[in-house]
Scaffold this motif. Sequence first.
Motif: not given
Length: 892
Positions: A396-400, A402-404, A565-573, A575-576
């Motif tokens: 998930l982190r590398l996907l984020q 790479a997308r950015n 961890w939840l906030a990181e997932g929400v922010r990633r969602g 953005e992606l």
Amino acid sequence: MAGNPYTSANGDTMEQGGRSLYGKGPIFTLNNFSSKDFIVKDFIESLTDEAQPPSRRSQGPTPNTFDAKPLIRAFEQASKRLNELSEELEVKETELSGAVKRAEAQHASNVETLGRKLNRTVNSFQQLDSNLTSDRGGKWGGNIAVETGKKLEELDRQRRRAMDAHFLIQCWDEVSNRGEVTLLENLRRSGTGEGKIRSARIAKQLLRISQRLDPGSHSLSGGDQKTNGVTNGVTGARHFNTREIIEKFIETLENDMLKLFDDFYRRQNFEEMKNCATVLQDFNGGASVQAAFVNQHQFFIDRSNLVTDEIGGDQETWVRLSDPDAELPGVEPGLQSLIDEVRVVVQEESQIIKRAFPNPEQVSGKFIQRVFQQSLQQRLELVLDKAESESTLAYLRLLQAARNSINTLVEDLKAHGLTEHPDPVSSQTSQLLDQQVDELFTPYFGGSAYIDKEKQNLSELYRSLLFKFELFHSRRQKEPKTYLASLRSRGQELLSSAREATDAYVKSLNLESMSITQKRILLSVAGIKNTAADDTTTSKNNPELDLTENDGRLNIQFAKRMLKWLAEGVRRGLELSGGSETPKDVAALHNLLLRNMGENYIELFLDAAAEAASTAENAKRDAPDLSYIVGLKSAISIMHLMQSCTNTLLIPLASTSLTIRRDMEKNARTSLLRMEDHINIIEQRTIDAVLNWTTRLLTNQSRTDFRPKETESDAALAQSSTPTCAAILKFLSSFQTSSKSTFSGGGSNLTNLLTEIAGEFRSQLLEHFKKYQVNRLGAIMLVRDISAYVELLRSWDLGSQYNNTLEVLVEVGSLFVLKPEAIKERIRGGRATTGQETNGQGRDGNHAQTNGAGDNVGGSALATVNRENLRPYLLKREDYMEVGMQNLLYGL
């Protein structure tokens, strides 16, 4: 004898010599006076010095004699020379003045001549303009000139068309009758770009003519055809396969053009490249030359080996990527290097494409498509496959990242302009870039693929973080003991079966199929020591499990980590994915939070606390263990954190969907009410436990505590309180300290809890003192106990209304120590002060209680008590049979 030389202002040296007594005058020219360093004073002094004879100068000055003749002669000669120079200057001035006048006259004549010519030109232009713009002009009127020009252009086009038709007929005749393309070959080999373009167009026309006039050559069978009748438009002529001849020429021409294009590209001859591309444009829309340019580009040749290179980064890098508490990393180095190179190559090649192709935007689009669909896509797939094999979070982190990074690349390309540089890219190219990014990441965001990964990641982390906690509480139903004792005993049981529990955890998370990195991180999050974390046979070497009592308690830091961890997932969602799926994704994460933090953490602890409160409520022999109350503080704090996260972060993100927002609010409210009900149950059981234990302690009061023997008077008076009172004070003090720590900051919760316990305990005391006989020394001990109880209850700071009710308890103590007359006076004085008596009953209906704080202003609290309620206390006095007491009792 030679005299001293004279140096003029410009450095010229003039000699004076001769044999005469007086030397010759100085010789000077105009140059002496034209110098910038010329000074008149120096000039005069030099004349004066030169005018004196040498003999006079050697003898020195003679003040008594003065000879002016030498000076006169010198100045006369200088004046004469100056006059000569003046005449020379006048002659030169006259010559120059004449030359100037002649030049001015010539200039004026030239200007006049040019003016006349300009006027004639302007008149001619006006006359021509008038003739062109006039409808009825002369022979060359405007309309006539325009019409004539159009006719000439039309005639020229017809002439060219006729020449092209004649040449086309010649070429067809050559192809059909002789099977040759000599004319086209000559035109192709002419060496000019125009000749190649014309040969390509004629070849295409010949192919269409062949299809119409020689359909046999376009049939399925090839080779020479034998036909009867008219062939190729000529009766009895030999038949050639015109299609193959023409197509062979076209293929030769196309290959030639492609080779030339490649040669010119290597020599950076963009003009000739454009000519070749224009020729090939007529064949198949330029597909061949565009494919050759894109496919044979050095970037794809160099990168063909690099995209399959091993993914960079050591094992520690992947561990940091998989660590949920580590900082967010950047893009994988190989992918970032590729993105940087793509940025440079696309910008540079766009300028080459702009100069080398007649349709640069189309070619640039194909080049960009190839870059995204081949180079970037292949590398991205390798990186994400490697990341997924390491851990879900690393994926998930590398996907984020790479997308950015790729989004930044696209924005840079748009700002550069590519073929439109320095202007921004066209709307078509901008749309193409956005489309390529969407297609590149569609496999990773299609349907529920992305949110499933986020849920899987959070579920793995939450399950690992709460593993010891859930394991600690897994056997709660089988434990009938007190809370801490149950924790200790449960810890011992779990330690004895730690191996089985760990195996169950490994199986539940499917750790055996996970990578070493993810297994290492999850075991670290779970707080389990893995002695074989770096061994591929970890599943055979089970991790070490070490449980303590703290593992069964709530930890605010755990809750903060879960929310982080939840906030990181929400922010990633955001953005992606974002877009219309955001409310749905946020609702899924919200349900995951309620299930893990709400049900599996807070409610699980509250259930354990409720059981501990129930155990404390039924305590018989030992004092109830109320230490679980301290855990309520953490539970309430975590509830507030979860509620704040829900209200400020999650629910606002679902505002675009009213239905989902309402469901989230309903679920959050239901979960919160359920946890509050748990806390209310725990508080009520705690109240009952405290009161039950104080009742039990009061029941254990020795009857000799208030009837000590005379021989024990010294020992009794030495005690500050009875043992029962001391035990109750210690128990209630400990409870109040724990409660105050739990409900930090005071508030209504703490006040209500303590008020209810204090009120019921006061009632217990009033009822308790009706049961024991009290002698003179015992009365002193009783009053000491009551004072200690009152002091403790007042220290709880429950307000003046409750503190006033304690005055009744104090006055009850005075009933055992005062003489009958004093008691009667107190009752009478209190009644006279208030002017009325009020009756009140407690919870059990058989003890006195005041109506309010304002009923006993300035009088005894006994005045507010029903007299009949005082009789049981007076009957417990040892001297109740004496005359004074009997009179008092009779009066009541």
